[in-house]
Design an enzyme around this catalytic site. Structure first.
Site, PDB file in Angstrom:
ATOM      1  N   ASP A 190      21.573 -19.796  -2.877  1.00  0.00           N
ATOM      2  CA  ASP A 190      21.156 -19.275  -1.580  1.00  0.00           C
ATOM      3  C   ASP A 190      21.149 -17.755  -1.662  1.00  0.00           C
ATOM      4  O   ASP A 190      21.760 -17.163  -2.553  1.00  0.00           O
ATOM      5  CB  ASP A 190      22.121 -19.758  -0.485  1.00  0.00           C
ATOM      6  CG  ASP A 190      21.615 -19.520   0.936  1.00  0.00           C
ATOM      7  OD1 ASP A 190      20.464 -19.068   1.093  1.00  0.00           O
ATOM      8  OD2 ASP A 190      22.377 -19.781   1.879  1.00  0.00           O
ATOM      9  N   PHE A 226      20.004 -18.432   5.036  1.00  0.00           N
ATOM     10  CA  PHE A 226      19.508 -19.788   5.296  1.00  0.00           C
ATOM     11  C   PHE A 226      18.452 -20.249   4.296  1.00  0.00           C
ATOM     12  O   PHE A 226      17.454 -20.837   4.678  1.00  0.00           O
ATOM     13  CB  PHE A 226      18.958 -19.916   6.720  1.00  0.00           C
ATOM     14  CG  PHE A 226      19.760 -19.218   7.780  1.00  0.00           C
ATOM     15  CD1 PHE A 226      21.128 -19.434   7.878  1.00  0.00           C
ATOM     16  CD2 PHE A 226      19.165 -18.355   8.682  1.00  0.00           C
ATOM     17  CE1 PHE A 226      21.884 -18.799   8.867  1.00  0.00           C
ATOM     18  CE2 PHE A 226      19.909 -17.718   9.668  1.00  0.00           C
ATOM     19  CZ  PHE A 226      21.265 -17.930   9.762  1.00  0.00           C
ATOM     20  N   HIS A 227      18.676 -20.012   2.994  1.00  0.00           N
ATOM     21  CA  HIS A 227      17.718 -20.411   1.971  1.00  0.00           C
ATOM     22  C   HIS A 227      18.350 -21.319   0.915  1.00  0.00           C
ATOM     23  O   HIS A 227      18.234 -21.064  -0.281  1.00  0.00           O
ATOM     24  CB  HIS A 227      17.138 -19.172   1.263  1.00  0.00           C
ATOM     25  CG  HIS A 227      16.343 -18.270   2.129  1.00  0.00           C
ATOM     26  ND1 HIS A 227      16.019 -16.974   1.756  1.00  0.00           N
ATOM     27  CD2 HIS A 227      15.791 -18.452   3.351  1.00  0.00           C
ATOM     28  CE1 HIS A 227      15.311 -16.407   2.709  1.00  0.00           C
ATOM     29  NE2 HIS A 227      15.162 -17.282   3.699  1.00  0.00           N
ATOM     30  N   PRO A 228      19.022 -22.413   1.274  1.00  0.00           N
ATOM     31  CA  PRO A 228      19.621 -23.262   0.247  1.00  0.00           C
ATOM     32  C   PRO A 228      18.562 -24.007  -0.565  1.00  0.00           C
ATOM     33  O   PRO A 228      17.600 -24.541  -0.008  1.00  0.00           O
ATOM     34  CB  PRO A 228      20.477 -24.245   1.053  1.00  0.00           C
ATOM     35  CG  PRO A 228      19.804 -24.322   2.390  1.00  0.00           C
ATOM     36  CD  PRO A 228      19.270 -22.943   2.635  1.00  0.00           C
TER      37      PRO A 228
END
Length: 539
Positions: free
Chosen positions: A299, A474-476
């Site tokens: 992330d 918020f970029h998993p």
């Protein structure tokens, strides 16, 4: 809930998750009228006004109507803090709650995927799939297309203070850039957004709503997948909960898992696919060993630096009174513009933490506003936020079930700043933000550092402060990564290795995180996957 009620008939494809990827798959696969598709979504309809008003992300995150309401485990690199970890639980998935920034990433990202052994996933291979669904405001060009489903617009307002930041960045060799999406995003500019006329454009509007007119697509909302139905090494269906009833659907073809980087590994593990030690801990029979399920979680960690400014209009000052809020609301109601049409970040900078880097490894999201943290009231003074993240972190985490209970969220451990190089880049990025704010172009605005604060000076102090203020962007990705080694979960066709009738198609398959926001790369992944699925079905 004991005996599962079976849905009538069988389906050619069952798609689990009507998020970013699932909406694309539902559209493309039902283009063939003979193909019967079932789409299961654990959340509800996106018919909710805060989904569509761009500023509504503030009211969708932390709202159980639209958010899974997850949290991370305590993060040692963040001084023991646990982070709120929003994930879209609604038609359109995270494209219904995200920042709407249209970003492909760098050509080098995808060429790296190919160099890792993922044939067919280089920049030249994936660019046609970015173009396939694009509806760019500039129409057709070498790098863009008009007329597709995925709308890409210019933002509907600008801020003089952000133009001043752009001029300041030029003084340090960061030049303006017209297009962040031509394969090289180095430079500064205003983000393009997934909006139409000042309204959010999510994957549901773009892909799902048109497909729902087709008789060969069945969409079930509030349908939470319990586990996959397996016969030996083949997926033949899905058991799910719908209106307090356990139901089962069967497929003649494939199950397509598109539940996202957090929930896709969860569903695999609840189905007995994953690491035997994880499964046995919770009494789950290991049906198929796959050591990489839930591993390799990546992330982007965002460091929010805040600067008080003078002689500048910012959202802080516009919205600090009831009259100001009323004017903002009236402007949006009448024109679908103004602050309520804003993406959370308007202006971006892509640059390098070190000149030796081949491509930019830092992304700034610059905002004409400031708060103590996301969702808190705006500060009562004019200020801007210079958020910066390391685009290619070496710190990796895990995402595994922590109970056989379907309603229990996974154990999410990002392990932020566990790699020494990430610590060094974090400190460098804060210093770089400080340097940009000393530019002559910004002198009329007299920037005054509020966060982390000028008293935070030494590298040790800076690193500790980063641990106090940094948060997820918020970029998993990458928890079911693509590859051919023992730790990869899917192959280059996104088929679960060692299984039949099962693919994973979402951000979890990325071998490495992309250098930018991740929503549009997931659109591309689903477009490419749809073509591969269709090709495999041909006699």
């Amino acid at each position: 809930m004991t005996q599962a009620t079976k849905l009538d008939g069988e389906f050619d494809y069952i798609i689990v998750g009507a998020g970013t990827a699932g909406c694309v798959l539902a559209n493309r696969l039902t283009e063939d009228p003979s193909c019967r598709v079932l789409l299961l979504e654990a959340g509800g309809s996106d018919n909710y006004h805060w989904v569509h008003i761009p500023v509504g992300y503030l009211y969708c995150i932390g709202n159980p109507r639209t958010d899974w309401m997850m949290k991370t485990a305590a993060e040692p690199g963040l001084n023991g803090r646990s982070l709120v970890y929003p994930r879209g639980k609604v038609l359109g998935g995270c494209t219904s709650v995200n920042g709407m920034i249209y970003m492909r990433g760098q050509a080098a990202d995808f060429d790296t995927w190919r160099q890792m052994g993922n044939t067919g996933w280089g920049w030249d291979d994936v660019l046609p799939y970015f173009l396939k669904s694009e509806d760019h405001h500039g129409g057709d060009s070498d790098m863009h297309r008009g007329g597709g489903e995925w709308k890409v617009s210019k933002q509907r307002l600008e801020w003089d203070i952000l133009r001043a930041v752009q001029e300041g960045a030029k003084e340090f060799g960061i030049m303006p850039r017209d297009d962040f999406n031509d394969g090289n995003n180095e430079g500064s500019g205003f983000f393009e957004v997934n909006q139409k006329a000042g309204v959010r454009w999510n994957a549901s509007k773009a892909f799902l709503k048109p497909a729902m007119k087709r008789p060969n697509l069945r969409v079930m909302t509030h349908a939470q997948t319990d586990h996959l139905v397996l016969e030996g090494k083949r997926a033949v269906g899905v058991q799910f909960r719908h209106k307090r009833q356990l139901m089962e659907a069967r497929t003649q073809g494939e199950v397509l898992l598109a539940a996202g980087a957090i929930n896709s590994p969860k569903i695999l593990e609840l189905s007995g696919i994953g690491r035997p030690d994880v499964l046995s801990e919770f009494g789950i029979e290991a049906r198929h060993e796959s050591a990489g399920v839930g591993e390799n979680l990546q992330d982007h960690l965002q460091i929010r630096t805040v600067y008080k400014v003078k002689n500048a209009k910012t959202l802080n000052t516009m919205a600090n009174s009831l009259w100001g809020k009323a004017k903002i609301g009236m402007q949006y109601a009448l024109t679908q513009s103004g602050p309520m049409s804003m993406a959370p970040s308007q202006f971006g900078i892509f640059t390098k933490s070190d000149p030796s880097k081949a491509t930019p490894d830092l992304e700034y999201h610059v905002q004409p506003l400031s708060t103590d943290k996301l969702g808190d009231p705006l500060h009562p003074f004019p200020a801007i936020t210079m958020s910066v993240c390391n685009l290619r972190p070496e710190s990796v985490g895990t995402c595994h079930i922590q109970s056989p209970d379907l309603d229990q969220q996974p154990d999410i451990r990002l392990n932020y700043l566990s790699a020494e190089v990430d610590k060094a880049i974090a400190v460098t990025s804060v210093k770089q933000a400080r340097q940009i704010m000393t530019a002559k172009a910004l002198a009329p605005h007299a920037p005054e550092e509020i966060l982390p604060g000028p008293s935070v000076a030494s590298e040790d102090e800076l690193l500790k402060s980063v641990g106090d203020i940094a948060t997820t962007i918020f970029h998993p990705v990458s928890t079911c990564r693509m590859g051919s080694d023992d730790m990869s979960v899917v192959d280059t066709e996104l088929r679960v290795r060692g299984m039949e009738g099962l693919r994973v198609i979402d951000a979890s398959i990325m071998p490495r995180i992309t250098s930018g926001n991740t929503a549009s790369p997931v659109i591309m992944i689903a477009e490419k996957a749809a073509d591969m699925i269709k090709a495999a079905a041909k006699p």
